[in-house]
Design an enzyme around this catalytic site. Structure first.
Site, PDB file in Angstrom:
ATOM      1  NE  ARG A 240      -1.987   1.925   3.433  1.00  0.00           N
ATOM      2  CZ  ARG A 240      -2.026   1.939   4.764  1.00  0.00           C
ATOM      3  NH1 ARG A 240      -2.759   1.070   5.416  1.00  0.00           N
ATOM      4  NH2 ARG A 240      -1.331   2.821   5.454  1.00  0.00           N
ATOM      5  CG  HIS A 244      -6.924   2.710   5.609  1.00  0.00           C
ATOM      6  ND1 HIS A 244      -7.013   1.402   5.204  1.00  0.00           N
ATOM      7  CD2 HIS A 244      -8.200   3.118   5.877  1.00  0.00           C
ATOM      8  CE1 HIS A 244      -8.298   1.024   5.229  1.00  0.00           C
ATOM      9  NE2 HIS A 244      -9.017   2.040   5.634  1.00  0.00           N
ATOM     10  CE1 TYR A 253       0.026   3.026   9.088  1.00  0.00           C
ATOM     11  CE2 TYR A 253      -1.283   4.820   9.979  1.00  0.00           C
ATOM     12  CZ  TYR A 253      -1.015   3.921   8.965  1.00  0.00           C
ATOM     13  OH  TYR A 253      -1.773   3.933   7.834  1.00  0.00           O
TER      14      TYR A 253
HETATM   15  C1  LIG Z   1     -16.196  -4.809  10.791  1.00  0.00           C
HETATM   16  C2  LIG Z   1     -15.370  -3.583  10.556  1.00  0.00           C
HETATM   17  N1  LIG Z   1     -14.426  -3.228  11.460  1.00  0.00           N
HETATM   18  C3  LIG Z   1     -13.662  -2.149  11.248  1.00  0.00           C
HETATM   19  C4  LIG Z   1     -13.837  -1.396  10.105  1.00  0.00           C
HETATM   20  C5  LIG Z   1     -12.958  -0.188   9.860  1.00  0.00           C
HETATM   21  N2  LIG Z   1     -11.988  -0.522   8.828  1.00  0.00           N
HETATM   22  C6  LIG Z   1     -12.190  -0.197   7.537  1.00  0.00           C
HETATM   23  S1  LIG Z   1     -10.970  -0.719   6.542  1.00  0.00           S
HETATM   24  C7  LIG Z   1     -10.133  -1.395   7.846  1.00  0.00           C
HETATM   25  C8  LIG Z   1      -8.808  -2.065   7.660  1.00  0.00           C
HETATM   26  C9  LIG Z   1      -8.880  -3.230   6.743  1.00  0.00           C
HETATM   27  O1  LIG Z   1      -7.576  -3.671   6.484  1.00  0.00           O
HETATM   28  P1  LIG Z   1      -7.304  -4.801   5.453  1.00  0.00           P
HETATM   29  O2  LIG Z   1      -8.371  -5.828   5.534  1.00  0.00           O
HETATM   30  O3  LIG Z   1      -5.917  -5.275   5.615  1.00  0.00           O
HETATM   31  O4  LIG Z   1      -7.500  -4.084   4.029  1.00  0.00           O
HETATM   32  P2  LIG Z   1      -6.647  -2.875   3.414  1.00  0.00           P
HETATM   33  O5  LIG Z   1      -7.416  -1.638   3.715  1.00  0.00           O
HETATM   34  O6  LIG Z   1      -5.303  -2.904   4.031  1.00  0.00           O
HETATM   35  O7  LIG Z   1      -6.588  -3.151   1.954  1.00  0.00           O
HETATM   36  C10 LIG Z   1     -10.815  -1.202   9.040  1.00  0.00           C
HETATM   37  C11 LIG Z   1     -10.354  -1.654  10.363  1.00  0.00           C
HETATM   38  C12 LIG Z   1     -14.844  -1.787   9.198  1.00  0.00           C
HETATM   39  N3  LIG Z   1     -15.060  -1.112   8.053  1.00  0.00           N
HETATM   40  N4  LIG Z   1     -15.574  -2.888   9.420  1.00  0.00           N
END
Ligand SMILES: Cc1ncc(C[n+]2csc(CCOP(=O)(O)OP(=O)(O)O)c2C)c(N)n1
Ligand SMILES: [Mg+2]
Length: 327
Positions: A240, A244, A253
């Site tokens: 990435r 985010h 971080y």
């Molecule tokens: C159930 C839930 N918990 C928390 C969130 C907040 N949230 C949105 S994206 C994310 C991180 C997801 O990380 P990852 O699965 O590694 O995908 P990336 O964004 O790194 O591609 C979080 C915690 C959410 N949308 N849904």
């Protein structure tokens, strides 16, 4: 490289278009013209490799928010993306009701997903069950981040697909981070592919910065699913290159050196170099592809800026089934 040159160039062209649209979205956000953007930068090779392994328009896709390049490969137009960014009338995902990047595209068999991460996984499994019950030959691709594979829904969806030997591929785009949380803080195995064995399906981990490596792994998983042999987990190790989302500041971080090192392995630059070296792509064609992408971005943004917002009288459309007929 196995695939016809024109296919390789089309893969590259879609990666360039995704990158330029994505970069412009960040600028629009900083200009205060859009409220939110979540980026595919660094994930494009994995998404394009996956898309090109499908029968696009026939197979079903249940993506996640970071899948801009995947959606473009499935036929989302730059204008449609820009309408979504600005919440304008006619954007295809939700009629401008959802946040941007909560994809849906009926004509491309892209099924809407919700904001709670991993809820798309059981949906994909359910669609695959429907396909199997009907005896169709389509397969389902669903994608997710590695952090979200810690959610209960992921295990439930993958487990049931394995039990029923359903035609679905669980693509994990592993960029090591779930917002600020590194992988090792939320899984005790080396990666998401390692979770597959415990659920009774094959899991492979591939270099997600290499579009052709992902294509090959995905093509094998798709063929297996189409033969009726069941689901697979395909983990693409990506990077990435951005925070985010536009709501995040990753300087809090992760060190800048880490991000700079990642940028040195940019999947778009790597694919371009490989195509040039292999004489698949000439410098002139590369420049033409670049100019066309920039022009498409300009056209899309101009179009979306001039487009109207949905009329308040349409607020309930297409939320209720009776209104869907209008679409
Ligand atoms: C159930 C839930 N918990 C928390 C969130 C907040 N949230 C949105 S994206 C994310 C991180 C997801 O990380 P990852 O699965 O590694 O995908 P990336 O964004 O790194 O591609 C979080 C915690 C959410 N949308 N849904
Ligand atoms: Mg992640």
């Amino acid at each position: 490289m196995g695939l016809p040159n024109e296919t390789l160039i089309e893969m590259y062209r879609t990666m360039v278009l995704s990158r330029r649209l994505d970069e412009r979205a960040w600028v629009l956000h900083r200009q205060g013209k859009i409220a939110f953007h979540i980026s595919a930068i660094g994930h494009e090779a994995a998404q394009i490799g996956a898309a090109f392994a499908l029968r696009r328009g026939e197979d079903w896709v249940v993506p996640y928010y970071r899948d801009l390049a995947l959606l473009l490969a499935l036929g989302l137009t730059p204008r449609e993306f820009a309408l979504g960014l600005m919440g304008k009338k006619g954007e295809p995902s939700s009629g401008a009701r959802q946040m941007p990047s909560h994809w849906s595209l009926r004509r491309a068999h892209v099924v809407s997903h919700s904001s709670p991460v991993a809820t798309q996984t059981p949906h994909a499994t359910g669609i695959a069950l429907g396909i199997k019950m009907r005896g169709d030959s389509a397969v389902v691709l669903t994608s997710i981040g590695e952090g979200s594979t810690s959610q209960g829904e992921w295990y439930e969806g993958v487990n049931w697909a394995a039990v029923q030997r359903l035609p679905v591929i669980f693509l994990v785009e592993n960029n090591i981070y779930a917002i600020s949380v590194r992988q090792e803080k939320q899984m005790a195995v080396a990666g998401a592919a390692g979770k597959a064995a415990g659920l009774g399906l094959p899991g492979v981990s591939v270099d997600g910065l290499d579009v052709l490596a992902v294509y090959e792994a995905m093509a094998a998983a798709v063929e297996r699913a189409r033969r009726g042999e069941g689901p697979s987990v395909v983990e693409a190790r990506v990077q990435r290159l951005t925070p985010h989302s536009s709501d995040d500041d990753d300087r809090t971080y992760r060190p800048r050196e880490e991000v700079e090192a990642m940028k040195a392995a940019d999947p778009l630059a790597a694919f371009q170099a490989r195509l040039l070296e292999g004489k698949v792509l000439a410098a002139k064609r590369r420049d033409q592809i670049e100019a066309e992408a920039v022009a498409a971005v300009e056209d899309a943004i101009t179009f979306a800026e001039a487009a109207p917002y949905p009329d308040v009288s349409e607020a309930a459309y297409p939320v209720y089934a009776e209104d869907i007929r209008r679409g």
